[in-house]
Design an enzyme around this catalytic site. Structure first.
Site, short mmCIF file in Angstrom:
data_model
loop_
_atom_site.label_atom_id
_atom_site.label_comp_id
_atom_site.label_asym_id
_atom_site.label_seq_id
_atom_site.Cartn_x
_atom_site.Cartn_y
_atom_site.Cartn_z
N LYS A 48 0.83 -1.21 0.00
CA LYS A 48 0.00 0.00 0.00
C LYS A 48 0.87 1.26 0.00
CE LYS A 48 -3.96 -0.31 2.50
NZ LYS A 48 -4.73 -0.20 3.76
N THR B 46 -11.46 -1.66 12.44
CA THR B 46 -12.08 -2.30 13.62
C THR B 46 -13.13 -3.26 13.10
OG1 THR B 46 -13.58 -0.40 13.76
CG2 THR B 46 -11.69 -0.40 15.25
N THR C 296 -13.72 4.12 14.07
CA THR C 296 -14.93 4.03 14.87
C THR C 296 -14.71 2.96 15.93
OG1 THR C 296 -16.25 4.72 13.03
CG2 THR C 296 -17.40 3.57 14.79
N GLU D 21 -15.19 10.11 12.86
CA GLU D 21 -15.37 10.54 11.45
C GLU D 21 -16.81 10.33 11.04
OE1 GLU D 21 -15.98 8.52 8.71
OE2 GLU D 21 -15.79 6.54 9.64
N ASN E 167 -24.91 7.12 13.43
CA ASN E 167 -25.03 6.06 12.42
C ASN E 167 -26.25 5.18 12.68
OD1 ASN E 167 -22.98 6.83 10.81
ND2 ASN E 167 -21.60 5.17 11.30
N LEU F 16 -34.20 9.03 3.54
CA LEU F 16 -35.54 8.44 3.44
C LEU F 16 -35.73 7.85 2.04
CD1 LEU F 16 -37.91 10.91 5.35
CD2 LEU F 16 -37.18 8.63 6.03
N CYS G 238 -19.88 0.76 7.54
CA CYS G 238 -20.24 1.40 8.82
C CYS G 238 -21.57 0.95 9.40
CB CYS G 238 -20.26 2.92 8.64
SG CYS G 238 -18.61 3.60 8.48
N ARG H 274 -18.65 -4.16 0.69
CA ARG H 274 -18.90 -4.77 2.00
C ARG H 274 -20.39 -4.67 2.36
NH1 ARG H 274 -14.15 -1.96 5.33
NH2 ARG H 274 -14.36 -0.46 3.64
C1 UDX Z 1 -22.05 6.17 6.55
C2 UDX Z 1 -22.40 7.50 7.22
O1 UDX Z 1 -23.26 8.27 6.37
C3 UDX Z 1 -21.15 8.26 7.55
O2 UDX Z 1 -21.47 9.46 8.27
C4 UDX Z 1 -20.29 7.36 8.44
O3 UDX Z 1 -19.18 7.98 8.93
C5 UDX Z 1 -19.95 6.10 7.69
O4 UDX Z 1 -21.16 5.43 7.35
P1 UDX Z 1 -21.40 5.34 4.11
O5 UDX Z 1 -21.47 3.95 4.68
O6 UDX Z 1 -20.24 5.68 3.28
O7 UDX Z 1 -21.46 6.43 5.28
O8 UDX Z 1 -22.68 5.54 3.20
P2 UDX Z 1 -24.09 6.26 3.27
O9 UDX Z 1 -24.19 7.23 2.18
O10 UDX Z 1 -24.39 6.75 4.63
O11 UDX Z 1 -25.05 5.01 2.91
C6 UDX Z 1 -25.08 3.87 3.74
C7 UDX Z 1 -26.04 2.86 3.19
O12 UDX Z 1 -27.38 3.31 3.30
C8 UDX Z 1 -25.85 2.54 1.71
O13 UDX Z 1 -26.04 1.16 1.51
C9 UDX Z 1 -26.93 3.34 1.02
O14 UDX Z 1 -27.32 2.81 -0.22
C10 UDX Z 1 -28.04 3.23 2.05
N1 UDX Z 1 -29.03 4.33 1.99
C11 UDX Z 1 -28.66 5.59 2.29
C12 UDX Z 1 -30.34 4.04 1.65
O15 UDX Z 1 -30.70 2.89 1.36
N2 UDX Z 1 -31.23 5.06 1.64
C13 UDX Z 1 -30.91 6.33 1.97
O16 UDX Z 1 -31.81 7.20 1.95
C14 UDX Z 1 -29.57 6.62 2.29
#
Ligand code: UDX
Length: 458
Positions: free
Chosen positions: A58, A109, A144, A173, A233, A275, A285, A353
């Protein structure tokens, strides 16, 4: 010291020069999604940052100007800060700790066997810090980590009987994959958990450009900062599970979930974000953090029934979408050619993931279907899980001759498909739109047999 900072900030503001006067020497340990964005962004703020990782591959890639992950804007941010001499990469973790005052822990983690977060990498870093303490250090978690980890890190470092003082801190974060760079540079808030004035002042210096621009900067104690991350989250995950369940009801009663969500979201107390119904949340996450929060609560004798329900509803949602696809094919997928569009857990990332695409592909393979898959970025990652399905380079190639098409990820390229053109390429116009990308009326007019999430009768 605080007064001086304010004076300097005003001077900086007036003459609008970069804020190098506050710059800190920082080591970021762990150069994955979080660590790399963190390192590049802190360098962008004027700090001098070394990103450390035990993976030689990396670090070699990064030193050769390659970015090991897909994250929009990150390549430019990294290149810019390397050129400015503020960002370097190294495998020499102990040396990085000794040479820098502020140490950010950004290692993984992963899920433990029982739903808890596995802290073996965090613990190992804490030991290395303990062994290399050669002056005052601020040890700040960015990974986290479960509530209480700040204390755990302190205990580990103290086991090494250090001759120097140190502080621990938490700086959770809130980055979304795919928009991590703007999320970091223009955050809704920065949260720091500290238990000393010295730690607070160092972190105020590290984030000086954001404080100067009046981004909310919340200072709490360490467990509170750790809890804010999980609480945020889990709440967002709950919002998604809530609308996904409502979408099921909409399907039964002829309501349109798109407008149900819109009508709810216009209430300022609710808000329209998160929503959007879909195939279930995935990623690094939400699945992990919700489980870890339930686990932490349970070990403290608290039952988080709402979070547990959000987890269950999300697991059901992944099955629900698969079931909908199978029903479109009269539950007979054996020998059928199924085109799966989108493999990443959401758009603008190569991360698979806990992606709902995994559940759907598994069910299709078990049912004896032939799967052709397309994703603009996530194909290589999915190949590791499913080496024997066909991966195509374009949407056209993927859908050609298909008995059904399943849309799993909302990439722009997929959302802008010309449906009339698609209909000409497929064998049978059957479409499972798990992201509600297409208007039901248009699909109906074109003669598609289709389903979606909560808009099937519209
Ligand atoms: C999330 C949090 O938003 C972020 O603040 C945290 O630090 C890490 O986890 P991330 O996992 O990158 O970020 O993606 P995010 O955009 O939050 O979407 C998470 C999941 O929810 C995705 O599978 C997405 O498709 C789904 N989602 C999101 C929905 O199904 N509907 C929505 O309205 C929003």
């Amino acid at each position: 010291m605080k007064k001086n900072r304010q004076v300097l900030l005003s001077v900086v503001f007036l003459i609008s020069t970069p804020i190098y006067s506050f710059a800190k020497d920082i080591a970021v340990i762990g150069t994955g999604y979080v660590g790399l964005v963190l390192g590049a962004a802190l360098a962008e703020f004027g700090n001098k940052v070394v990103c450390l990782d035990i993976s030689k591959d990396k670090i070699d890639m990064l030193n050769n100007g390659q970015i090991p992950i897909y994250e929009p804007g990150l390549d430019k941010l990294v290149a810019k800060n390397i050129d400015a001499g503020r960002l370097t990469f190294s495998t020499k973790v102990a040396e990085g700790i000794r040479n820098n005052e502020a140490i950010f822990i950004a290692v993984g983690t992963p899920f433990g066997d029982d739903g808890s977060a596995d802290l073996k990498y965090v613990d190992a870093v804490a030991h290395t810090i303990g062994e290399n303490l050669n002056g005052y250090k601020l040890v700040c978690t960015k990974s986290t980590v479960p509530i209480g980890t700040g204390k755990r890190i302190r205990n580990i470092i103290e086991q090494h009987n250090p001759a120097y003082e140190f502080d621990t801190a938490s700086n959770p974060e809130f980055l979304r994959e795919g928009s991590a760079v703007p999320d970091f540079l223009e955050p809704d808030r920065v949260v720091i958990g500290v238990d000393s004035q010295r730690a607070q002042e160092i972190l105020e210096d590290v984030y000086a450009p954001l404080i100067e621009k009046n981004y909310p900067f919340l200072v709490t104690n360490i467990p509170t900062a750790e809890a804010i991350k999980y609480a945020s989250n889990a709440f967002l995950a709950t919002k998604i599970s809530y609308i996904n369940e409502l979408a099921k009801l909409c399907d039964k009663v002829g309501a349109d979930v798109k407008f149900v969500a819109k009508g709810m979201g216009l209430d300022k107390r609710i808000g329209g974000a998160f929503l959007y119904p879909g195939p279930g949340y995935g990623g690094s996450c939400f699945p992990k953090d919700t489980e870890a929060l339930v686990y932490t609560a349970a070990t403290n004798g608290v039952h988080l029934d709402i979070v547990k329900a959000a987890i269950d509803a999300n697991n059901h949602q992944k099955h629900h979408v698969t079931r909908k696809l199978f029903e479109l094919l009269d539950n007979d997928v054996k020998g059928k050619n199924i085109a799966v569009l989108g493999l990443a857990f959401k758009a603008n990332t190569d991360d698979i993931r806990y992606s709902p695409a995994i559940n759907i592909i598994k069910a299709l393979i078990n049912g004896g279907a032939h799967v052709k898959a397309f994703d603009p970025e996530a194909t290589e990652n999915m190949k590791e899980l499913f080496p024997h399905i066909s991966y195509m380079n374009s949407i056209d190639e993927t859908v050609k001759g298909a008995d059904a098409v399943a849309i799993i990820t909302e990439w722009d390229e997929i959302a802008s498909i010309d449906l009339a053109h698609l209909k000409k390429l497929v064998k049978t116009p059957i479409l499972m739109d798990a992201r509600n990308l297409f208007e039901p009326q248009i699909l109906r007019n074109l003669g598609f047999k289709f389903d979606n999430i909560g808009r099937s009768h519209i």
